[in-house]
Design a protein around this motif. Sequence first.
Motif, short mmCIF file in Angstrom:
data_model
loop_
_atom_site.label_atom_id
_atom_site.label_comp_id
_atom_site.label_asym_id
_atom_site.label_seq_id
_atom_site.Cartn_x
_atom_site.Cartn_y
_atom_site.Cartn_z
N THR A 95 129.94 76.48 -17.80
CA THR A 95 128.59 77.07 -17.89
C THR A 95 128.20 77.24 -19.36
O THR A 95 127.16 77.81 -19.68
N ASP A 96 129.04 76.72 -20.26
CA ASP A 96 128.79 76.91 -21.70
C ASP A 96 127.63 76.06 -22.24
O ASP A 96 127.11 76.34 -23.31
N ALA A 97 127.27 74.99 -21.55
CA ALA A 97 126.23 74.08 -22.06
C ALA A 97 125.73 73.20 -20.93
O ALA A 97 126.36 73.13 -19.86
N ASP A 98 124.58 72.53 -21.18
CA ASP A 98 124.16 71.53 -20.19
C ASP A 98 123.96 70.15 -20.83
O ASP A 98 123.52 69.21 -20.18
N THR A 99 124.33 70.06 -22.11
CA THR A 99 124.29 68.74 -22.78
C THR A 99 125.66 68.50 -23.42
O THR A 99 126.24 69.42 -24.02
N PHE A 100 126.16 67.28 -23.27
CA PHE A 100 127.52 66.98 -23.74
C PHE A 100 127.52 65.64 -24.49
O PHE A 100 126.94 64.66 -24.04
N ILE A 101 128.19 65.65 -25.64
CA ILE A 101 128.42 64.42 -26.39
C ILE A 101 129.82 63.96 -25.99
O ILE A 101 130.79 64.72 -26.11
N VAL A 102 129.89 62.73 -25.47
CA VAL A 102 131.12 62.30 -24.79
C VAL A 102 131.91 61.31 -25.65
O VAL A 102 131.49 60.16 -25.84
N LYS B 63 135.88 67.19 -15.52
CA LYS B 63 135.82 68.51 -14.90
C LYS B 63 135.12 69.51 -15.83
O LYS B 63 134.22 70.24 -15.41
N TYR B 64 135.51 69.51 -17.09
CA TYR B 64 134.92 70.46 -18.03
C TYR B 64 133.40 70.22 -18.14
O TYR B 64 132.60 71.14 -18.03
N ALA B 65 133.03 68.96 -18.38
CA ALA B 65 131.62 68.67 -18.67
C ALA B 65 130.72 68.87 -17.45
O ALA B 65 129.51 69.04 -17.59
N THR B 66 131.29 68.85 -16.26
CA THR B 66 130.45 69.01 -15.07
C THR B 66 130.52 70.42 -14.49
O THR B 66 129.75 70.75 -13.59
N THR B 67 131.42 71.25 -14.99
CA THR B 67 131.55 72.59 -14.39
C THR B 67 131.37 73.75 -15.38
O THR B 67 131.05 74.85 -14.97
N MET C 219 130.17 61.60 -14.18
CA MET C 219 129.54 62.81 -14.72
C MET C 219 128.14 62.97 -14.16
O MET C 219 127.75 64.04 -13.69
N GLN C 220 127.38 61.86 -14.20
CA GLN C 220 125.99 61.93 -13.73
C GLN C 220 125.92 62.19 -12.23
O GLN C 220 125.03 62.89 -11.75
N LYS C 221 126.92 61.63 -11.50
CA LYS C 221 126.92 61.86 -10.04
C LYS C 221 127.24 63.32 -9.73
O LYS C 221 126.66 63.93 -8.84
N ALA C 222 128.19 63.88 -10.48
CA ALA C 222 128.63 65.25 -10.19
C ALA C 222 127.64 66.30 -10.70
O ALA C 222 127.54 67.38 -10.13
N ALA C 223 126.94 65.98 -11.78
CA ALA C 223 126.03 66.98 -12.38
C ALA C 223 124.75 66.29 -12.84
O ALA C 223 124.52 66.12 -14.04
N PRO C 224 123.89 65.87 -11.88
CA PRO C 224 122.71 65.07 -12.25
C PRO C 224 121.72 65.81 -13.14
O PRO C 224 120.89 65.16 -13.80
N ASP C 225 121.79 67.13 -13.19
CA ASP C 225 120.82 67.86 -14.02
C ASP C 225 121.30 68.02 -15.46
O ASP C 225 120.57 68.54 -16.31
N ARG C 226 122.52 67.59 -15.73
CA ARG C 226 123.04 67.73 -17.10
C ARG C 226 122.81 66.44 -17.90
O ARG C 226 122.59 65.38 -17.32
#
Length: 318
Positions: free
Chosen positions: A234-241, A228-232, A251-258
């Motif tokens: 607005t603090d960033a668009d790149t995430f180290i998981v 939820k955090y990584a896909t919603t 994650m990729q399905k919910a936020a394909p542009d991230r």
Amino acid sequence: MSALPQPSGSHSDIFDEIDELRRKRNAVILAHYYQEPDIQDLADFIGDSLQLAKAARDTTADVILFCGVHFMAEGAKILNPERIVLIPDMNAGCSLADAAPAKRVAAWKAEHPGSVLVSYINCSAGVKAVSDIICTSSNSERVIASIPEDKKILFCPDRNLGRWLMRRTGRDMELWPGTCIVHETFSEQKLVKLKVRHPDAKVVAHPECEENLLRYADFVGSTSQILKYATTTTDADTFIVGTEPGILHQMQKAAPDRTFLPLPGMDETCACNECPHMRLNTLEKIRDALRDLHPRIEMPEDLRLAALKPLQRMMDLG
Ligand code: 13P
Ligand code: SF4
């Protein structure tokens, strides 16, 4: 029940077979985020441990096929004994559950009379049966907050989640020395390298990670909370998981542009950041389990009732 999604590539025959068997058996397929993408795509419900336990408790399907690991399927049987509960591969265990044999945990508890034993849901039915309350990574702070301040807390089996909870809640706890073989493999050095290459990336991590890694995390939570955090946010668009990379599929399905960067393990030569237990489940084993109604989770009723008590106490917290 949801319509079957379009299969990816060459799996269409087996997807069709599974769908037909699912209908014939009136089965619900539950899958954890650490399952391979195809399994996530065919599931009726995907979630973290708590969400899956609730879905298993509430289903009216005749058969629950649990695409996860043994303690999860066992939890489903404890909560919903009327259903047939299947797991694609009975050997899909968990290093945390293996680290805590029920007899030793019971002896530990006996050494601390008057204490409260909180067990992470990643444990056997035998350990649940001697526990006072269960928690998952998504409700652990709430569970600890429900325990009176004057009570000594024993926490089992995940040392890292326990340490993280001690920092978050300020409560002192005695910790069982279990770890997750996946989360303990993440490399601090590789995390720092990724941070240098992606200075604006946020680090998300599961509390099963070692303390040295959690220090870098901008967000710590259960798999569903991380998703939820990584896909919603607005603090960033790149995430180290910093958790099992199976979660990147949602994650990729919910936020394909991230951009989601999985944290590698220390050893370059293996996929050690993938859970070897979760990854035992395959489409073929799912088909066979629905066809044969086997492997099936069974347990003695007295054990089930004893394990239900602390699980129910957790569920009652909401
Ligand atoms: P979650 O409850 O966060 O999905 O965790 C389950 C698990 O086994 C993590 O390794
Ligand atoms: Fe157990 Fe770790 Fe696998 Fe989760 S990732 S099921 S804690 S071994």
